[in-house]
Design a protein around this motif. Structure first.
Motif, PDB file in Angstrom:
ATOM      1  N   THR A 123       0.865  -1.178   0.000  1.00 54.66           N
ATOM      2  CA  THR A 123       0.000   0.000   0.000  1.00 54.66           C
ATOM      3  C   THR A 123       0.898   1.222   0.000  1.00 54.66           C
ATOM      4  O   THR A 123       1.792   1.342   0.838  1.00 54.66           O
ATOM      5  N   PHE A 125       1.495   5.255   0.334  1.00 48.91           N
ATOM      6  CA  PHE A 125       0.993   6.513   0.895  1.00 48.91           C
ATOM      7  C   PHE A 125       1.876   7.645   0.383  1.00 48.91           C
ATOM      8  O   PHE A 125       3.002   7.424  -0.060  1.00 48.91           O
ATOM      9  N   ARG A 159      -1.878  -1.191  -3.970  1.00 57.52           N
ATOM     10  CA  ARG A 159      -2.968  -0.247  -3.688  1.00 57.52           C
ATOM     11  C   ARG A 159      -2.362   1.122  -3.414  1.00 57.52           C
ATOM     12  O   ARG A 159      -1.325   1.226  -2.756  1.00 57.52           O
ATOM     13  N   TYR A 160      -3.024   2.149  -3.904  1.00 52.53           N
ATOM     14  CA  TYR A 160      -2.595   3.531  -3.664  1.00 52.53           C
ATOM     15  C   TYR A 160      -3.621   4.201  -2.755  1.00 52.53           C
ATOM     16  O   TYR A 160      -4.800   4.245  -3.076  1.00 52.53           O
ATOM     17  N   ALA A 161      -3.163   4.705  -1.619  1.00 49.76           N
ATOM     18  CA  ALA A 161      -4.056   5.321  -0.637  1.00 49.76           C
ATOM     19  C   ALA A 161      -4.129   6.825  -0.837  1.00 49.76           C
ATOM     20  O   ALA A 161      -3.123   7.482  -1.119  1.00 49.76           O
ATOM     21  N   ASN A 162      -5.315   7.356  -0.703  1.00 49.58           N
ATOM     22  CA  ASN A 162      -5.542   8.806  -0.669  1.00 49.58           C
ATOM     23  C   ASN A 162      -4.928   9.560  -1.849  1.00 49.58           C
ATOM     24  O   ASN A 162      -4.325  10.613  -1.673  1.00 49.58           O
ATOM     25  N   SER A 164      -2.387   8.823  -3.697  1.00 49.46           N
ATOM     26  CA  SER A 164      -0.923   8.814  -3.757  1.00 49.46           C
ATOM     27  C   SER A 164      -0.407   8.515  -5.163  1.00 49.46           C
ATOM     28  O   SER A 164       0.696   8.940  -5.510  1.00 49.46           O
TER      29      SER A 164
END
Length: 195
Positions: A123, A125, A159-162, A164
């Motif tokens: 992931t 961020f 997965r790319y959060a927010n 990113s």
């Protein structure tokens, strides 16, 4: 006389004081026993938590390596087309330390004049991107064999959060994203970062 009788009733006898001290002593022993039991439980819980964290760290490391292994062939194929001449994955040391500087690079794709450093995350961020960019400023100092090569940067994540992924593009990084078919796609940066 009445006052004297009232005062006598309010003052406990020596036997009552002794019984009160004895009861208090028993309560203190019970409290001490409970505190010792609580301390034993806290120590056991801390031990179990440490063991659990060690197992999680081991799992996270193995999962991270698995993500790297999944990404390697796809990244090489993608960058063969994007950066002319990229033809192999660098198999030399990926962890370097000099004085107080330390750096680990997850994946390096190379040719004789260029390299792509790929940071791989399960992931991603925004802080991961900032950290990667900060590290890369010293890359050529630590990895001398790359000092005459143009260095490009990429991030690959499950997965790319927010947002990113968009953040990485704005910062000049290529962004690799997996698809359900096991393949990765690439988004080009707006202004490609070169070192």
């Amino acid at each position: 006389m009445k006052e004297s009788t009232t005062q006598t009733k309010k003052t406990p006898s020596w036997e009552e004081i002794r019984d009160l001290i004895s009861a208090t002593s028993e309560q203190m022993k019970e409290t001490d026993r409970r505190l010792q039991e609580t301390d034993r439980i806290v120590q056991e819980t801390a031990k179990q938590l440490k063991e659990s964290n060690n197992r999680y760290d081991g799992f996270a490391n193995e999962f991270g390596k698995m993500v790297e292994d999944l990404c390697k062939p796809a990244a090489l194929e993608i960058f063969k087309k994007e950066v002319p001449g990229i033809d192999h994955i660098y198999e030399g040391p990926r962890h370097m330390r000099k004085d107080e500087e330390e750096m680990e690079v997850d994946m390096l794709l190379c040719n004789s004049t260029a390299a792509v450093a790929v940071e791989v995350k399960t992931t991603c961020f925004k802080k991961d991107i900032d950290h990667f960019l900060k590290q890369m400023r010293n890359f050529k100092t630590l990895f001398h064999e790359f000092k005459n090569k143009t260095l490009y940067l990429a991030i690959a994540a499950m997965r790319y959060a927010n947002g990113s992924d968009k953040y990485a593009q704005r910062k000049g990084l290529y962004v690799l994203t997996p698809h359900s078919d096991g393949l990765f796609s690439m988004e080009r940066p707006r202004n490609r970062k070169e070192f």
